[in-house]
Design an enzyme around this catalytic site. Sequence first.
Site, PDB file in Angstrom:
ATOM      1  N   ASP A 229     -16.609   2.531  -8.364  1.00 16.21           N
ATOM      2  CA  ASP A 229     -17.330   1.316  -8.757  1.00 16.21           C
ATOM      3  C   ASP A 229     -16.375   0.133  -8.940  1.00 16.21           C
ATOM      4  O   ASP A 229     -15.221   0.311  -9.336  1.00 16.21           O
ATOM      5  CB  ASP A 229     -18.102   1.587 -10.058  1.00 16.21           C
ATOM      6  CG  ASP A 229     -19.164   0.531 -10.319  1.00 16.21           C
ATOM      7  OD1 ASP A 229     -19.613  -0.132  -9.363  1.00 16.21           O
ATOM      8  OD2 ASP A 229     -19.550   0.362 -11.498  1.00 16.21           O
TER       9      ASP A 229
ATOM     10  N   ASN B  61     -28.976   1.845  -4.424  1.00 15.73           N
ATOM     11  CA  ASN B  61     -28.203   0.753  -3.815  1.00 15.73           C
ATOM     12  C   ASN B  61     -28.963   0.044  -2.687  1.00 15.73           C
ATOM     13  O   ASN B  61     -28.578  -1.049  -2.257  1.00 15.73           O
ATOM     14  CB  ASN B  61     -26.838   1.243  -3.321  1.00 15.73           C
ATOM     15  CG  ASN B  61     -25.849   1.547  -4.430  1.00 15.73           C
ATOM     16  OD1 ASN B  61     -25.007   2.440  -4.314  1.00 15.73           O
ATOM     17  ND2 ASN B  61     -25.917   0.798  -5.534  1.00 15.73           N
TER      18      ASN B  61
HETATM   19  C1  IPE Z   1     -22.822   3.570  -8.735  1.00 14.08           C
HETATM   20  O1  IPE Z   1     -22.447   2.253  -8.848  1.00 14.08           O
HETATM   21  C2  IPE Z   1     -23.043   3.926  -7.291  1.00 14.08           C
HETATM   22  C3  IPE Z   1     -21.839   3.983  -6.464  1.00 14.08           C
HETATM   23  C4  IPE Z   1     -20.619   3.842  -6.886  1.00 14.08           C
HETATM   24  C5  IPE Z   1     -22.079   4.252  -5.084  1.00 14.08           C
HETATM   25  P1  IPE Z   1     -23.521   1.102  -9.122  1.00 14.08           P
HETATM   26  O2  IPE Z   1     -22.774  -0.167  -9.149  1.00 14.08           O
HETATM   27  O3  IPE Z   1     -24.633   1.212  -8.149  1.00 14.08           O
HETATM   28  O4  IPE Z   1     -24.066   1.499 -10.557  1.00 14.08           O
HETATM   29  P2  IPE Z   1     -24.758   0.613 -11.665  1.00 14.08           P
HETATM   30  O5  IPE Z   1     -25.863  -0.158 -10.996  1.00 14.08           O
HETATM   31  O6  IPE Z   1     -23.720  -0.296 -12.216  1.00 14.08           O
HETATM   32  O7  IPE Z   1     -25.243   1.592 -12.688  1.00 14.08           O
HETATM   33  C1  IPE Z   2     -19.350   0.226  -5.812  1.00 13.47           C
HETATM   34  O1  IPE Z   2     -18.980  -1.068  -6.080  1.00 13.47           O
HETATM   35  C2  IPE Z   2     -19.770   0.435  -4.383  1.00 13.47           C
HETATM   36  C3  IPE Z   2     -21.217   0.634  -4.201  1.00 13.47           C
HETATM   37  C4  IPE Z   2     -22.103   0.728  -5.143  1.00 13.47           C
HETATM   38  C5  IPE Z   2     -21.686   0.720  -2.832  1.00 13.47           C
HETATM   39  P1  IPE Z   2     -20.056  -2.171  -6.459  1.00 13.47           P
HETATM   40  O2  IPE Z   2     -20.547  -2.793  -5.207  1.00 13.47           O
HETATM   41  O3  IPE Z   2     -21.114  -1.605  -7.341  1.00 13.47           O
HETATM   42  O4  IPE Z   2     -19.171  -3.202  -7.262  1.00 13.47           O
HETATM   43  P2  IPE Z   2     -19.579  -3.969  -8.573  1.00 13.47           P
HETATM   44  O5  IPE Z   2     -19.936  -2.924  -9.589  1.00 13.47           O
HETATM   45  O6  IPE Z   2     -20.737  -4.837  -8.221  1.00 13.47           O
HETATM   46  O7  IPE Z   2     -18.355  -4.729  -8.931  1.00 13.47           O
HETATM   47 MG    MG Z   3     -21.263  -1.395  -9.368  1.00 17.71          MG
END
Ligand code: IPE
Ligand code: IPE
Ligand code: MG
Length: 236
Positions: free
Chosen positions: A23, A71
């Site tokens: 993340d 996502n």
């Molecule tokens: C979790 O991250 C999913 C992945 C790393 C693929 P998210 O960014 O989607 O999670 P939330 O929304 O902060 O809980």
């Molecule tokens: C994790 O990084 C990757 C996916 C969920 C695909 P994020 O895209 O959630 O990054 P932040 O949390 O918005 O910084």
């Molecule tokens: Mg995230």
Amino acid sequence: MNKNEITQLVKDCALRHIAFIMDGNGRWATSRLMPREMGHAAGAKTFKKVALYCRSIGIEHCTVYAFSTENWNRPKAEVAAIMKLLDQYLDEGEEHENVSYRFIGDKNGLPTEIAERTRALEAKTAGRDFILNIALNYGGRAEIVNAVNSLIAEGKTSVTDADIASRLYTAGCPDPDLVVRTGNELRISNFLMWQSAYSELYFSDKMWPDFGTEDVDAAVVEFSRRKRRFGGLDKK
Ligand code: IPE
Ligand code: IPE
Ligand code: MG
């Protein structure tokens, strides 16, 4: 600690399966005034580096959370950019010797071509030493619901722990010993809900693209200091 010492530690503390909630890609990019997509591209590089490093220190199974069922709620352009990175990765996957790929999640919900290519890569790399589970269109609750539905479809009217475990996407894989989440968020976000019942949790405030092999080392060292009781008492 040097790499030999970390490898020894992995062995001594029986760390067989490590999982990563990767993340912070978006925030990494935004803080650099770059589009979020560039954060995903940087995150993909980190993923390759970290997964291969885990293999090199003797960890047998690595699971990474790449794309959740939730996502899809992101803007179309961001989802498309992630799918494109995945497409590129699928081209490279075969080059990594000794890696068995497993894509965990609902393949039917993926673009048809990507789904087919994930199946092909799984078939081509089956039976190798190091298992790399890539969670794609993955949701922990959906995984359990699927498992139960497949048991019902076979005529079962009551199920056991073992029945459910045998129908999860991770069937045959030991539960993760350690779940690492980057990005300074303290939650599980629907990842490995069943399998992480007794996993140790490690949270890093680094954004995923900044996570390095030295951070893996720090997580391993921290894991080695934890006392896992599984509901029992400490061993004397
Ligand atoms: C979790 O991250 C999913 C992945 C790393 C693929 P998210 O960014 O989607 O999670 P939330 O929304 O902060 O809980
Ligand atoms: C994790 O990084 C990757 C996916 C969920 C695909 P994020 O895209 O959630 O990054 P932040 O949390 O918005 O910084
Ligand atoms: Mg995230």
